[in-house]
Design a protein around this motif. Structure first.
Motif, PDB file in Angstrom:
ATOM      1  N   PHE A   5     -39.542   2.771  48.393  1.00 15.74           N
ATOM      2  CA  PHE A   5     -40.929   2.578  48.436  1.00 15.74           C
ATOM      3  C   PHE A   5     -41.663   3.174  49.525  1.00 15.74           C
ATOM      4  O   PHE A   5     -42.509   3.842  49.696  1.00 15.74           O
ATOM      5  N   PRO A   6     -41.140   2.458  50.764  1.00 16.34           N
ATOM      6  CA  PRO A   6     -41.592   3.140  51.993  1.00 16.34           C
ATOM      7  C   PRO A   6     -41.378   4.131  52.437  1.00 16.34           C
ATOM      8  O   PRO A   6     -42.234   4.784  53.259  1.00 16.34           O
ATOM      9  N   LEU A   7     -40.403   5.250  51.631  1.00 15.00           N
ATOM     10  CA  LEU A   7     -40.136   6.568  52.273  1.00 15.00           C
ATOM     11  C   LEU A   7     -41.254   7.330  51.103  1.00 15.00           C
ATOM     12  O   LEU A   7     -41.116   8.504  51.337  1.00 15.00           O
ATOM     13  N   GLY A   8     -41.973   6.846  50.183  1.00 10.38           N
ATOM     14  CA  GLY A   8     -42.758   7.742  49.373  1.00 10.38           C
ATOM     15  C   GLY A   8     -42.143   8.375  48.349  1.00 10.38           C
ATOM     16  O   GLY A   8     -42.404   9.393  47.762  1.00 10.38           O
ATOM     17  N   VAL A   9     -40.614   7.613  48.091  1.00  3.55           N
ATOM     18  CA  VAL A   9     -40.191   8.283  46.782  1.00  3.55           C
ATOM     19  C   VAL A   9     -40.053   7.708  45.819  1.00  3.55           C
ATOM     20  O   VAL A   9     -39.730   6.312  45.686  1.00  3.55           O
ATOM     21  N   PRO A  10     -40.425   8.517  44.622  1.00  2.00           N
ATOM     22  CA  PRO A  10     -40.843   7.507  43.314  1.00  2.00           C
ATOM     23  C   PRO A  10     -39.317   7.274  42.620  1.00  2.00           C
ATOM     24  O   PRO A  10     -38.284   8.080  42.772  1.00  2.00           O
ATOM     25  N   LEU A  11     -39.268   6.000  42.132  1.00  2.00           N
ATOM     26  CA  LEU A  11     -38.121   5.581  41.437  1.00  2.00           C
ATOM     27  C   LEU A  11     -38.476   5.631  40.038  1.00  2.00           C
ATOM     28  O   LEU A  11     -39.313   5.047  39.442  1.00  2.00           O
ATOM     29  N   ILE A  12     -37.634   6.352  39.003  1.00  2.00           N
ATOM     30  CA  ILE A  12     -37.875   6.445  37.793  1.00  2.00           C
ATOM     31  C   ILE A  12     -36.656   5.581  37.025  1.00  2.00           C
ATOM     32  O   ILE A  12     -35.419   5.978  37.556  1.00  2.00           O
ATOM     33  N   ILE A  13     -37.039   5.244  36.047  1.00  2.00           N
ATOM     34  CA  ILE A  13     -36.028   4.421  35.129  1.00  2.00           C
ATOM     35  C   ILE A  13     -35.411   5.121  34.107  1.00  2.00           C
ATOM     36  O   ILE A  13     -36.704   5.487  33.232  1.00  2.00           O
ATOM     37  N   ASN A  14     -34.384   5.356  33.681  1.00  2.00           N
ATOM     38  CA  ASN A  14     -33.900   6.152  32.438  1.00  2.00           C
ATOM     39  C   ASN A  14     -34.007   4.968  31.328  1.00  2.00           C
ATOM     40  O   ASN A  14     -33.367   4.185  31.265  1.00  2.00           O
ATOM     41  N   ASP A  15     -34.878   5.575  30.256  1.00  2.00           N
ATOM     42  CA  ASP A  15     -34.869   4.853  29.007  1.00  2.00           C
ATOM     43  C   ASP A  15     -35.544   3.578  28.928  1.00  2.00           C
ATOM     44  O   ASP A  15     -36.336   3.288  27.785  1.00  2.00           O
ATOM     45  N   ARG A  16     -35.231   2.515  29.994  1.00  2.00           N
ATOM     46  CA  ARG A  16     -35.493   1.339  29.713  1.00  2.00           C
ATOM     47  C   ARG A  16     -37.045   0.933  30.296  1.00  2.00           C
ATOM     48  O   ARG A  16     -37.152   0.453  31.622  1.00  2.00           O
ATOM     49  N   LEU A  17     -37.806   0.871  29.276  1.00  2.00           N
ATOM     50  CA  LEU A  17     -39.198   0.353  29.550  1.00  2.00           C
ATOM     51  C   LEU A  17     -39.368  -1.169  30.294  1.00  2.00           C
ATOM     52  O   LEU A  17     -40.216  -1.432  31.219  1.00  2.00           O
ATOM     53  N   ASP A  18     -38.600  -1.957  29.754  1.00  2.00           N
ATOM     54  CA  ASP A  18     -38.584  -3.443  30.285  1.00  2.00           C
ATOM     55  C   ASP A  18     -37.941  -3.462  31.587  1.00  2.00           C
ATOM     56  O   ASP A  18     -38.606  -4.230  32.747  1.00  2.00           O
ATOM     57  N   VAL A  19     -37.204  -2.581  32.052  1.00  2.00           N
ATOM     58  CA  VAL A  19     -36.622  -2.641  33.468  1.00  2.00           C
ATOM     59  C   VAL A  19     -37.806  -1.914  34.311  1.00  2.00           C
ATOM     60  O   VAL A  19     -37.922  -2.470  35.512  1.00  2.00           O
ATOM     61  N   VAL A  20     -38.483  -0.857  34.132  1.00  2.00           N
ATOM     62  CA  VAL A  20     -39.576  -0.453  34.917  1.00  2.00           C
ATOM     63  C   VAL A  20     -40.536  -1.667  35.063  1.00  2.00           C
ATOM     64  O   VAL A  20     -40.947  -1.727  36.152  1.00  2.00           O
ATOM     65  N   ALA A  68     -40.149  -4.888  35.089  1.00  2.00           N
ATOM     66  CA  ALA A  68     -39.623  -6.029  35.789  1.00  2.00           C
ATOM     67  C   ALA A  68     -39.392  -5.702  37.095  1.00  2.00           C
ATOM     68  O   ALA A  68     -39.496  -6.534  38.119  1.00  2.00           O
ATOM     69  N   SER A  69     -39.053  -4.396  37.420  1.00  2.00           N
ATOM     70  CA  SER A  69     -38.787  -3.908  38.786  1.00  2.00           C
ATOM     71  C   SER A  69     -39.784  -3.300  39.624  1.00  2.00           C
ATOM     72  O   SER A  69     -39.879  -2.841  40.534  1.00  2.00           O
ATOM     73  N   GLU A  70     -40.994  -3.138  38.862  1.00  2.00           N
ATOM     74  CA  GLU A  70     -42.244  -2.301  39.256  1.00  2.00           C
ATOM     75  C   GLU A  70     -41.687  -0.884  39.773  1.00  2.00           C
ATOM     76  O   GLU A  70     -42.448  -0.603  40.744  1.00  2.00           O
ATOM     77  N   ALA A  71     -41.025  -0.289  38.889  1.00  2.00           N
ATOM     78  CA  ALA A  71     -40.661   1.101  39.175  1.00  2.00           C
ATOM     79  C   ALA A  71     -41.841   1.988  38.956  1.00  2.00           C
ATOM     80  O   ALA A  71     -42.936   1.521  38.472  1.00  2.00           O
ATOM     81  N   ASP A  72     -41.839   3.367  39.413  1.00  2.00           N
ATOM     82  CA  ASP A  72     -42.814   4.231  39.270  1.00  2.00           C
ATOM     83  C   ASP A  72     -43.006   4.856  38.110  1.00  2.00           C
ATOM     84  O   ASP A  72     -43.815   5.409  37.676  1.00  2.00           O
ATOM     85  N   GLY A  73     -41.943   4.800  37.100  1.00  2.00           N
ATOM     86  CA  GLY A  73     -41.972   5.388  35.931  1.00  2.00           C
ATOM     87  C   GLY A  73     -40.926   5.337  35.275  1.00  2.00           C
ATOM     88  O   GLY A  73     -39.901   4.726  35.499  1.00  2.00           O
ATOM     89  N   ILE A  74     -40.610   6.255  34.065  1.00  2.00           N
ATOM     90  CA  ILE A  74     -39.546   5.972  33.184  1.00  2.00           C
ATOM     91  C   ILE A  74     -39.366   7.523  32.556  1.00  2.00           C
ATOM     92  O   ILE A  74     -40.304   8.397  32.852  1.00  2.00           O
ATOM     93  N   HIS A  75     -38.263   7.897  32.371  1.00  2.00           N
ATOM     94  CA  HIS A  75     -37.662   9.028  31.788  1.00  2.00           C
ATOM     95  C   HIS A  75     -37.202   8.792  30.398  1.00  2.00           C
ATOM     96  O   HIS A  75     -36.286   7.937  30.068  1.00  2.00           O
ATOM     97  N   LEU A  76     -37.792   9.516  29.415  1.00  2.00           N
ATOM     98  CA  LEU A  76     -37.681   9.349  27.865  1.00  2.00           C
ATOM     99  C   LEU A  76     -36.947  10.530  27.413  1.00  2.00           C
ATOM    100  O   LEU A  76     -37.100  11.713  27.803  1.00  2.00           O
ATOM    101  N   GLY A  77     -35.797  10.293  26.480  1.00  2.00           N
ATOM    102  CA  GLY A  77     -35.132  11.188  25.697  1.00  2.00           C
ATOM    103  C   GLY A  77     -35.882  11.377  24.502  1.00  2.00           C
ATOM    104  O   GLY A  77     -36.907  10.514  23.986  1.00  2.00           O
ATOM    105  N   GLN A  78     -35.386  12.386  23.477  1.00  2.00           N
ATOM    106  CA  GLN A  78     -36.180  12.487  22.252  1.00  2.00           C
ATOM    107  C   GLN A  78     -35.690  11.144  21.279  1.00  2.00           C
ATOM    108  O   GLN A  78     -36.559  11.004  20.425  1.00  2.00           O
ATOM    109  N   GLU A  79     -34.812  10.445  21.498  1.00  2.00           N
ATOM    110  CA  GLU A  79     -34.520   9.235  20.725  1.00  2.00           C
ATOM    111  C   GLU A  79     -34.940   7.991  21.204  1.00  2.00           C
ATOM    112  O   GLU A  79     -34.915   7.086  20.450  1.00  2.00           O
TER     113      GLU A  79
END
Length: 230
Positions: free
Chosen positions: A68-83, A85-96
């Motif tokens: 966060f202090p570096l301005g680098v976004p954190l994306i979580i693969n697949d898991r919206l609940d983890v996004v 809970a961690s206040e991550a910047d976003g999510i990456h979704l697969g087709q399934e």
């Protein structure tokens, strides 16, 4: 979700690290991420297919505090609940995974949402979605992505670039030998896994890839990628 010191929609190019703890050897995921970011990686996706929810969230929170202090976004693969809970910047979704519309409704307009495209039908259907980027997967065959369809190749990537209105993140089998060609074929960013996680020196691996990206874009070496490790 925290207000973040960058605009994801404007920051369209660069090196995108996807983590794989099995490739990190004796180093922790945080150590590899830290070295890669020092070397110039501009995006980080935390991918944990086998980690239980609690340690996954704890890992994400540690990375969020680092990035966060570096301005680098954190994306979580697949898991919206983890996004969430961690206040991550976003999510990456697969087709399934969860449908894009549901993820956007739950995460809100400021969240970064990326979507993998593995077939031409996926690309066409994504055209009407307000995703932040498409993950073109895989560009080349790779052992880190076993459950995907046939590789796109450079011609397939170029075809998507000519059609799609979205920012493109290319992933799959990308290394220093082909990174420049991938950028020239139309990718805005390249995503790598083993090229950094399995590298003997993730800092230098990231720095060299950033140099290759900038050179292929005709920008020269990006600021900071010529420095030695702090």
């Amino acid at each position: 979700m925290m207000d973040r010191p960058f605009s994801a929609r404007r920051k369209t190019d660069g090196l995108y690290l996807v983590t794989d703890r099995s490739l990190c050897g004796r180093r922790s995921v945080e150590e590899v991420v830290s070295m890669a970011v020092q070397g110039g990686a501009a995006w980080v996706q935390l991918r944990e297919k086998d980690l239980a929810t609690r340690p996954f969230v704890e890992e994400a929170r540690r990375l969020k505090a680092l990035l966060f202090p570096l301005g680098v976004p954190l994306i979580i693969n697949d898991r919206l609940d983890v996004v969430l809970a961690s206040e991550a910047d976003g999510i990456h979704l697969g087709q399934e995974d969860m449908p894009y519309e549901t993820a956007r409704r739950l995460l809100g307009p400021k969240a970064i949402i990326g979507l993998s495209v593995e077939s031409w039908e996926d690309v066409v259907q994504a055209q009407s979605l307000d995703v932040d980027y498409l993950g073109v997967s895989p560009v080349f065959a790779t052992p880190t992505k076993r459950d995907t369809k046939a590789p796109w190749g450079l011609e397939g990537l170029a075809r998507i670039r000519a059609f799609s209105r979205h920012s493109l993140v290319a992933i799959g089998g990308i290394s220093r030998e082909n990174a420049g060609a991938v950028i020239r074929a139309g990718a805005d960013r390249i995503a790598v896994v083993s090229a950094i996680c399995a590298a003997s020196d993730p800092f230098r691996a990231a720095r060299d890839l950033c140099h290759d990206i900038a050179e292929a874009q005709g920008k020269g070496a990006p600021a900071g990628t010529q420095r030695e490790r702090p």
